[in-house]
Design a protein around this motif. Structure first.
Motif, PDB file in Angstrom:
ATOM      1  N   VAL A 175       0.865  -1.176   0.000  1.00 58.31           N
ATOM      2  CA  VAL A 175       0.000   0.000   0.000  1.00 58.31           C
ATOM      3  C   VAL A 175       0.901   1.225   0.000  1.00 58.31           C
ATOM      4  O   VAL A 175       1.766   1.361   0.876  1.00 58.31           O
ATOM      5  N   GLU A 176       0.707   2.104  -0.972  1.00 55.53           N
ATOM      6  CA  GLU A 176       1.577   3.261  -1.126  1.00 55.53           C
ATOM      7  C   GLU A 176       1.022   4.481  -0.403  1.00 55.53           C
ATOM      8  O   GLU A 176      -0.195   4.625  -0.233  1.00 55.53           O
ATOM      9  N   LYS A 177       1.913   5.354  -0.014  1.00 61.75           N
ATOM     10  CA  LYS A 177       1.539   6.555   0.734  1.00 61.75           C
ATOM     11  C   LYS A 177       0.587   7.424  -0.085  1.00 61.75           C
ATOM     12  O   LYS A 177       0.804   7.685  -1.263  1.00 61.75           O
ATOM     13  N   GLY A 178      -0.506   7.863   0.567  1.00 58.19           N
ATOM     14  CA  GLY A 178      -1.422   8.812  -0.045  1.00 58.19           C
ATOM     15  C   GLY A 178      -2.434   8.233  -0.997  1.00 58.19           C
ATOM     16  O   GLY A 178      -3.173   8.987  -1.628  1.00 58.19           O
ATOM     17  N   GLU A 179      -2.528   6.910  -1.098  1.00 56.86           N
ATOM     18  CA  GLU A 179      -3.494   6.320  -2.017  1.00 56.86           C
ATOM     19  C   GLU A 179      -4.686   5.748  -1.256  1.00 56.86           C
ATOM     20  O   GLU A 179      -4.610   5.448  -0.060  1.00 56.86           O
ATOM     21  N   ILE A 180      -5.798   5.628  -1.975  1.00 56.32           N
ATOM     22  CA  ILE A 180      -6.937   4.852  -1.481  1.00 56.32           C
ATOM     23  C   ILE A 180      -6.892   3.520  -2.210  1.00 56.32           C
ATOM     24  O   ILE A 180      -7.080   3.448  -3.434  1.00 56.32           O
ATOM     25  N   LEU A 181      -6.602   2.465  -1.463  1.00 52.51           N
ATOM     26  CA  LEU A 181      -6.510   1.129  -2.041  1.00 52.51           C
ATOM     27  C   LEU A 181      -7.803   0.378  -1.778  1.00 52.51           C
ATOM     28  O   LEU A 181      -8.198   0.194  -0.627  1.00 52.51           O
ATOM     29  N   GLY A 182      -8.467  -0.055  -2.826  1.00 51.08           N
ATOM     30  CA  GLY A 182      -9.655  -0.879  -2.679  1.00 51.08           C
ATOM     31  C   GLY A 182      -9.259  -2.338  -2.510  1.00 51.08           C
ATOM     32  O   GLY A 182      -8.558  -2.890  -3.355  1.00 51.08           O
ATOM     33  N   LEU A 183      -9.653  -2.930  -1.403  1.00 57.47           N
ATOM     34  CA  LEU A 183      -9.392  -4.350  -1.149  1.00 57.47           C
ATOM     35  C   LEU A 183     -10.701  -5.096  -1.347  1.00 57.47           C
ATOM     36  O   LEU A 183     -11.612  -5.014  -0.515  1.00 57.47           O
ATOM     37  N   LEU A 184     -10.810  -5.802  -2.461  1.00 57.35           N
ATOM     38  CA  LEU A 184     -12.068  -6.420  -2.852  1.00 57.35           C
ATOM     39  C   LEU A 184     -11.958  -7.936  -2.875  1.00 57.35           C
ATOM     40  O   LEU A 184     -10.890  -8.498  -3.078  1.00 57.35           O
ATOM     41  N   GLY A 185     -13.110  -8.569  -2.711  1.00 55.09           N
ATOM     42  CA  GLY A 185     -13.186 -10.027  -2.801  1.00 55.09           C
ATOM     43  C   GLY A 185     -14.563 -10.488  -2.391  1.00 55.09           C
ATOM     44  O   GLY A 185     -15.241  -9.823  -1.606  1.00 55.09           O
ATOM     45  N   PRO A 186     -15.000 -11.630  -2.928  1.00 52.16           N
ATOM     46  CA  PRO A 186     -16.299 -12.165  -2.504  1.00 52.16           C
ATOM     47  C   PRO A 186     -16.262 -12.578  -1.044  1.00 52.16           C
ATOM     48  O   PRO A 186     -15.189 -12.658  -0.430  1.00 52.16           O
ATOM     49  N   ASN A 187     -17.421 -12.821  -0.462  1.00 50.59           N
ATOM     50  CA  ASN A 187     -17.473 -13.282   0.925  1.00 50.59           C
ATOM     51  C   ASN A 187     -16.639 -14.547   1.082  1.00 50.59           C
ATOM     52  O   ASN A 187     -16.716 -15.461   0.263  1.00 50.59           O
ATOM     53  N   GLY A 188     -15.843 -14.576   2.153  1.00 54.91           N
ATOM     54  CA  GLY A 188     -14.995 -15.737   2.397  1.00 54.91           C
ATOM     55  C   GLY A 188     -13.684 -15.724   1.637  1.00 54.91           C
ATOM     56  O   GLY A 188     -12.951 -16.718   1.648  1.00 54.91           O
ATOM     57  N   SER A 189     -13.355 -14.599   1.010  1.00 52.40           N
ATOM     58  CA  SER A 189     -12.137 -14.533   0.195  1.00 52.40           C
ATOM     59  C   SER A 189     -10.876 -14.333   1.024  1.00 52.40           C
ATOM     60  O   SER A 189      -9.769 -14.539   0.531  1.00 52.40           O
ATOM     61  N   GLY A 190     -11.028 -13.881   2.272  1.00 50.25           N
ATOM     62  CA  GLY A 190      -9.865 -13.649   3.123  1.00 50.25           C
ATOM     63  C   GLY A 190      -9.603 -12.190   3.435  1.00 50.25           C
ATOM     64  O   GLY A 190      -8.595 -11.856   4.065  1.00 50.25           O
ATOM     65  N   LYS A 191     -10.518 -11.292   3.041  1.00 48.20           N
ATOM     66  CA  LYS A 191     -10.308  -9.858   3.280  1.00 48.20           C
ATOM     67  C   LYS A 191     -10.207  -9.540   4.773  1.00 48.20           C
ATOM     68  O   LYS A 191      -9.272  -8.871   5.214  1.00 48.20           O
ATOM     69  N   SER A 192     -11.208  -9.976   5.529  1.00 45.16           N
ATOM     70  CA  SER A 192     -11.237  -9.652   6.962  1.00 45.16           C
ATOM     71  C   SER A 192     -10.052 -10.271   7.693  1.00 45.16           C
ATOM     72  O   SER A 192      -9.449  -9.628   8.568  1.00 45.16           O
ATOM     73  N   THR A 193      -9.702 -11.495   7.327  1.00 48.99           N
ATOM     74  CA  THR A 193      -8.552 -12.145   7.955  1.00 48.99           C
ATOM     75  C   THR A 193      -7.278 -11.370   7.656  1.00 48.99           C
ATOM     76  O   THR A 193      -6.434 -11.164   8.535  1.00 48.99           O
ATOM     77  N   THR A 194      -7.142 -10.910   6.422  1.00 46.79           N
ATOM     78  CA  THR A 194      -5.968 -10.129   6.042  1.00 46.79           C
ATOM     79  C   THR A 194      -5.875  -8.846   6.860  1.00 46.79           C
ATOM     80  O   THR A 194      -4.808  -8.504   7.389  1.00 46.79           O
ATOM     81  N   ILE A 195      -6.985  -8.132   6.977  1.00 42.61           N
ATOM     82  CA  ILE A 195      -6.992  -6.886   7.748  1.00 42.61           C
ATOM     83  C   ILE A 195      -6.648  -7.155   9.207  1.00 42.61           C
ATOM     84  O   ILE A 195      -5.855  -6.430   9.824  1.00 42.61           O
ATOM     85  N   ASN A 196      -7.217  -8.200   9.784  1.00 44.45           N
ATOM     86  CA  ASN A 196      -6.937  -8.518  11.183  1.00 44.45           C
ATOM     87  C   ASN A 196      -5.480  -8.914  11.398  1.00 44.45           C
ATOM     88  O   ASN A 196      -4.902  -8.633  12.453  1.00 44.45           O
ATOM     89  N   CYS A 197      -4.881  -9.554  10.408  1.00 41.92           N
ATOM     90  CA  CYS A 197      -3.451  -9.871  10.492  1.00 41.92           C
ATOM     91  C   CYS A 197      -2.615  -8.598  10.400  1.00 41.92           C
ATOM     92  O   CYS A 197      -1.630  -8.430  11.137  1.00 41.92           O
ATOM     93  N   ILE A 198      -2.978  -7.704   9.490  1.00 38.73           N
ATOM     94  CA  ILE A 198      -2.263  -6.432   9.352  1.00 38.73           C
ATOM     95  C   ILE A 198      -2.274  -5.668  10.672  1.00 38.73           C
ATOM     96  O   ILE A 198      -1.269  -5.069  11.078  1.00 38.73           O
ATOM     97  N   LEU A 199      -3.409  -5.698  11.361  1.00 40.35           N
ATOM     98  CA  LEU A 199      -3.556  -4.981  12.626  1.00 40.35           C
ATOM     99  C   LEU A 199      -2.997  -5.758  13.818  1.00 40.35           C
ATOM    100  O   LEU A 199      -3.073  -5.294  14.960  1.00 40.35           O
TER     101      LEU A 199
END
Length: 312
Positions: free
Chosen positions: A27-51
């Motif tokens: 993720v680059e400085k100053g950008e809005i990055l859209g993190l997309l995926g169908p339900n169950g794709s791993g988005k929430s898990t990825t965010i929770n790992c990042i945090l």
């Protein structure tokens, strides 16, 4: 560009399920990055790992050029998170809620007062400062949720479905506020099930499915990935099945779908596709209300890459 987040070879497994599978992105400085995926794709898990809310088996996560860990509080002070579920104190007013969450990071009273007022103005809650959460509509409540998450002026903001079930006015207010945050220098990760928001907001998009990145790039770059060149929609009723089958046999047609009121023809390449279809319908004596052609949308790309609608 300066990298705010670097995720390398991230793997998170639950028993026999790999929720995130060797995932790598930046993720680059100053950008809005859209993190997309169908339900169950791993988005929430990825965010929770990042945090650092979840442990993971493999990989590294770096934020602001430092390794992210559960105890990395100096990094966490620079992050604002707005989850999909509203999390505010019901017994506190709008102002006091924002002041409380801002106070977790900003101890100077004068600075905090200025920050709280700026957050209120950003989300358009000036007229509701003395209201309790139970007195707010769903849209206003989500605006409050956002203000609580960004009042301390974080450098990195993670917004998870911030416009779910809100009215159009609140949605526009929220989207405009997000643009202002980016213009003020924030870097934003944005998840949503509304593809039109992605096209309005996001500088770049990552699509993940089954825990892997399957596509990334700008909106235009992603659209170039689509096999389809053109989509023609015809508003027509009572169309015989044999007509649909004959159109499917056209040289450049990739797919044809027909509901009770609309015929959609997907072309993979070629020129004069629209004219060919018009000539055919005229020859068959088929009357239609409207016919129009368009380039593939981001939703078309998403469906082609994942086999699912974003809202599925």
């Amino acid at each position: 560009m300066k990298k705010i987040i670097e995720v390398k070879n991230l793997t998170k497994q639950y028993k026999n399920l790999k929720a995130v599978n060797n995932l790598t992105f930046e993720v680059e400085k100053g950008e809005i990055l859209g993190l997309l995926g169908p339900n169950g794709s791993g988005k929430s898990t990825t965010i929770n790992c990042i945090l650092s809310l979840l442990n993971y088996q493999e990989g590294t996560i770096t934020i602001f050029n430092e390794k992210m860990t559960p105890g990395a509080y100096e990094i966490k002070r620079k992050i604002g998170v707005v989850f999909q579920d509203v999390a505010v104190f019901e017994e506190l007013t709008v102002y006091d809620n924002i002041d409380y969450f801002c106070g977790l990071y900003i101890t100077d009273k004068n600075t905090r007062k200025a920050y709280v007022q700026e957050a209120i103005e950003l989300v358009g809650l000036e007229e509701f400062k003395k209201f309790l959460p139970k007195q707010l509509s769903g849209g206003l409540l989500r605006r409050l949720n956002i203000a609580c998450g960004i009042a301390h002026k974080p450098e990195l903001i993670i917004l998870d479905e911030p416009t779910v079930a809100v009215d159009p006015q609140s949605r526009n207010n929220i989207l405009n506020g997000i643009k202002k945050l980016r213009d003020l220098g924030a870097t934003i990760i944005y998840t949503t099930h509304y593809m039109e928001e992605v096209e309005i907001l996001c500088d770049r998009v990552i699509i993940i499915d089954k825990g892997k990145v399957i596509a990334s790039g700008t909106i235009d770059e992603l659209k170039e990935l689509a096999k389809i060149e053109e989509k023609v929609t015809v508003e027509v009723t009572n169309l015989e099945e044999k007509i649909v089958k004959e159109i499917l046999d056209f040289k450049n047609v990739e797919n044809v779908t027909y509901t009770e009121s609309a015929l959609i023809v997907i072309y993979r390449k070629g020129k004069n596709n629209l004219q060919e279809l018009i000539d055919y319908l005229k020859k068959e004596g088929i009357k239609y209300n409207k016919i129009f052609s368009e380039r593939p949308t981001l939703n078309d790309v998403f469906l082609e890459l994942t086999g699912k609608e974003l809202r599925d």
